[in-house]
Design an enzyme around this catalytic site. Sequence first.
Site, PDB file in Angstrom:
ATOM      1  N   LYS A 199       2.303  11.749 -10.734  1.00 25.96           N
ATOM      2  CA  LYS A 199       1.446  10.878 -11.546  1.00 25.96           C
ATOM      3  C   LYS A 199       2.223   9.606 -11.870  1.00 25.96           C
ATOM      4  CE  LYS A 199      -1.860  13.897 -13.800  1.00 25.96           C
ATOM      5  NZ  LYS A 199      -2.372  14.432 -15.078  1.00 25.96           N
ATOM      6  N   ARG A 210      -4.448  21.762 -12.894  1.00 24.07           N
ATOM      7  CA  ARG A 210      -3.501  20.806 -13.472  1.00 24.07           C
ATOM      8  C   ARG A 210      -3.948  20.288 -14.832  1.00 24.07           C
ATOM      9  NH1 ARG A 210      -0.033  16.286 -10.145  1.00 24.07           N
ATOM     10  NH2 ARG A 210       1.083  15.490 -11.960  1.00 24.07           N
ATOM     11  N   ARG A 236       0.816  -1.234   0.000  1.00 26.20           N
ATOM     12  CA  ARG A 236       0.000   0.000   0.000  1.00 26.20           C
ATOM     13  C   ARG A 236       0.844   1.276   0.000  1.00 26.20           C
ATOM     14  NH1 ARG A 236      -3.107  -2.744   3.948  1.00 26.20           N
ATOM     15  NH2 ARG A 236      -4.860  -3.806   2.979  1.00 26.20           N
ATOM     16  N   HIS A 240      -2.286  17.033 -25.386  1.00 26.34           N
ATOM     17  CA  HIS A 240      -2.250  15.616 -25.047  1.00 26.34           C
ATOM     18  C   HIS A 240      -3.478  14.828 -25.522  1.00 26.34           C
ATOM     19  CE1 HIS A 240       1.227  16.780 -22.779  1.00 26.34           C
ATOM     20  NE2 HIS A 240       1.468  15.533 -22.432  1.00 26.34           N
ATOM     21  N   GLU A 270       7.162  19.316 -24.022  1.00 22.98           N
ATOM     22  CA  GLU A 270       6.603  19.683 -22.718  1.00 22.98           C
ATOM     23  C   GLU A 270       7.115  21.063 -22.292  1.00 22.98           C
ATOM     24  OE1 GLU A 270       4.239  17.843 -21.732  1.00 22.98           O
ATOM     25  OE2 GLU A 270       4.622  15.809 -22.471  1.00 22.98           O
ATOM     26  N   ASN A 326      -2.554  19.258 -19.880  1.00 28.16           N
ATOM     27  CA  ASN A 326      -2.933  18.342 -20.963  1.00 28.16           C
ATOM     28  C   ASN A 326      -2.949  19.024 -22.323  1.00 28.16           C
ATOM     29  OD1 ASN A 326      -3.271  16.102 -19.263  1.00 28.16           O
ATOM     30  ND2 ASN A 326      -5.232  16.938 -18.597  1.00 28.16           N
ATOM     31  N   LYS A 372       6.023  23.734 -13.760  1.00 24.79           N
ATOM     32  CA  LYS A 372       5.243  22.540 -13.410  1.00 24.79           C
ATOM     33  C   LYS A 372       4.913  22.536 -11.916  1.00 24.79           C
ATOM     34  CE  LYS A 372       3.890  18.080 -13.808  1.00 24.79           C
ATOM     35  NZ  LYS A 372       3.926  16.813 -14.456  1.00 24.79           N
ATOM     36  N   GLU A 405      -5.471  17.187  -9.752  1.00 24.36           N
ATOM     37  CA  GLU A 405      -6.243  17.554 -10.945  1.00 24.36           C
ATOM     38  C   GLU A 405      -7.740  17.569 -10.643  1.00 24.36           C
ATOM     39  OE1 GLU A 405      -4.419  15.853 -14.461  1.00 24.36           O
ATOM     40  OE2 GLU A 405      -6.271  16.155 -15.587  1.00 24.36           O
ATOM     41  N   HIS A 417      -2.407  11.921 -27.558  1.00 28.74           N
ATOM     42  CA  HIS A 417      -2.602  10.531 -27.130  1.00 28.74           C
ATOM     43  C   HIS A 417      -3.379   9.723 -28.172  1.00 28.74           C
ATOM     44  CE1 HIS A 417      -1.941  11.224 -22.533  1.00 28.74           C
ATOM     45  NE2 HIS A 417      -0.812  11.118 -23.205  1.00 28.74           N
ATOM     46  N   HIS A 427       6.382  10.265 -27.910  1.00 34.39           N
ATOM     47  CA  HIS A 427       5.329  10.953 -27.149  1.00 34.39           C
ATOM     48  C   HIS A 427       5.397  12.475 -27.376  1.00 34.39           C
ATOM     49  CE1 HIS A 427       2.610  12.047 -23.909  1.00 34.39           C
ATOM     50  NE2 HIS A 427       3.545  12.840 -23.413  1.00 34.39           N
TER      51      HIS A 427
END
Length: 380
Positions: A143, A251, A121, A258, A189, A255, A234, A244, A262, A283
């Site tokens: 993330k 946040r 955990r 993205h 980025e 994106n 950032k 987010e 994506h 990417h």
Amino acid sequence: MPDVHINLGERSYDVVVGAGVLADLGVRAAALVPGRHAFLILDDKLPEETVLAAAASLDAAGFTVTRATVTALEVEKSLETVKRLLGAVGGARLERRDPVIALGGGITGDVGGFVAASYRRGIPVIQCPTTLLSMVDASVGGKTGVNLEIEGGLKKNMVGAFWQPRLVLADINTLRSLPARERRAGLAECLKHGLLCGESDGELFDWTIEHLGDIDALNMEVLTELVSRNVHVKAAVVVADEREEAGTGGRALLNLGHTFGHAIEPMKSLSPDGDAKHAPLLHGEAVGYGMMAAARAARLLGRIDDEAELEIRNGVGEALELRPLGGLPESSVVLDAMQHDKKVSGGRLRLVLPVGGRRCATFDDVDAGVIAAAIDSLRE
Ligand code: GLY
């Protein structure tokens, strides 16, 4: 050496940026975590000297080190890889206070972070990014996660957790061995940050384009400044909206590019220069095309003018060396892939678009015709 402090209460941590900082990994890790068994997750393509620098530093600080590797491919960013690594972490009998240390690019960091978030955990993770993209984006902000195969297609980052690292150590020296194409792709980025940071670093977009020569020449001072300025941008976004949850803005603005990106990133035949040998897109390249499409959509919606659209498209195209995407499937196919994005909420597609003044905003329910025209503009 420039340090950035990410202020998240009990989850606060430093991002240390500089040439040679990997030599301090052991001492810094020992000061932050009580356990002395480190599980080092490595990108299997890392140069031996980078691995040795990390391992020797941990060894000198009294850590027992168990190693495992990850292949930095999107198909390997999977639950199967996480299962393998969790088995290895368990087999090495790591305890709750022992750290996972991820040394590599964004895939290694995302997988390593998720392994740390899941094992017992949650155990500590230290991120040591070795690519420009992971230094300025993926390693900062907690993330973590993997891709998921759904209906025969790979959906990016569909499984994961927010799990903040205890430390981010960005050794600029590791960028020396990064292939030039990957270094350029990492600039996506940086340009994204330049387009959304408002007045906090309003020159970042232009400064990045002006320093492309220094970046290619591996000017360590320029690279250090580049990473540090981007981590500041950032950090400000993450501190304001860690998970987010801000709805519009926050946040989610990270994106930019993205949702389009994506959708086209898994399309195996696309390449940035039309040469099949260079397929698929990296990417950062996919995000670059995504920012170009976002600029066109914003202009069609009247949020930016022709000049601003051209500035974004030319800047991104030059920095990432992107040519028109001749092989792009028709817009309905791309739009359908966009509908699978994990940012879709209540069936509604949320896009981040530039609105001028180095700012972006989120838009719901953008007209499908506008999105289709933005996608089609990538063939120009
Ligand atoms: N890479 C986007 C984020 O960290 O939120």
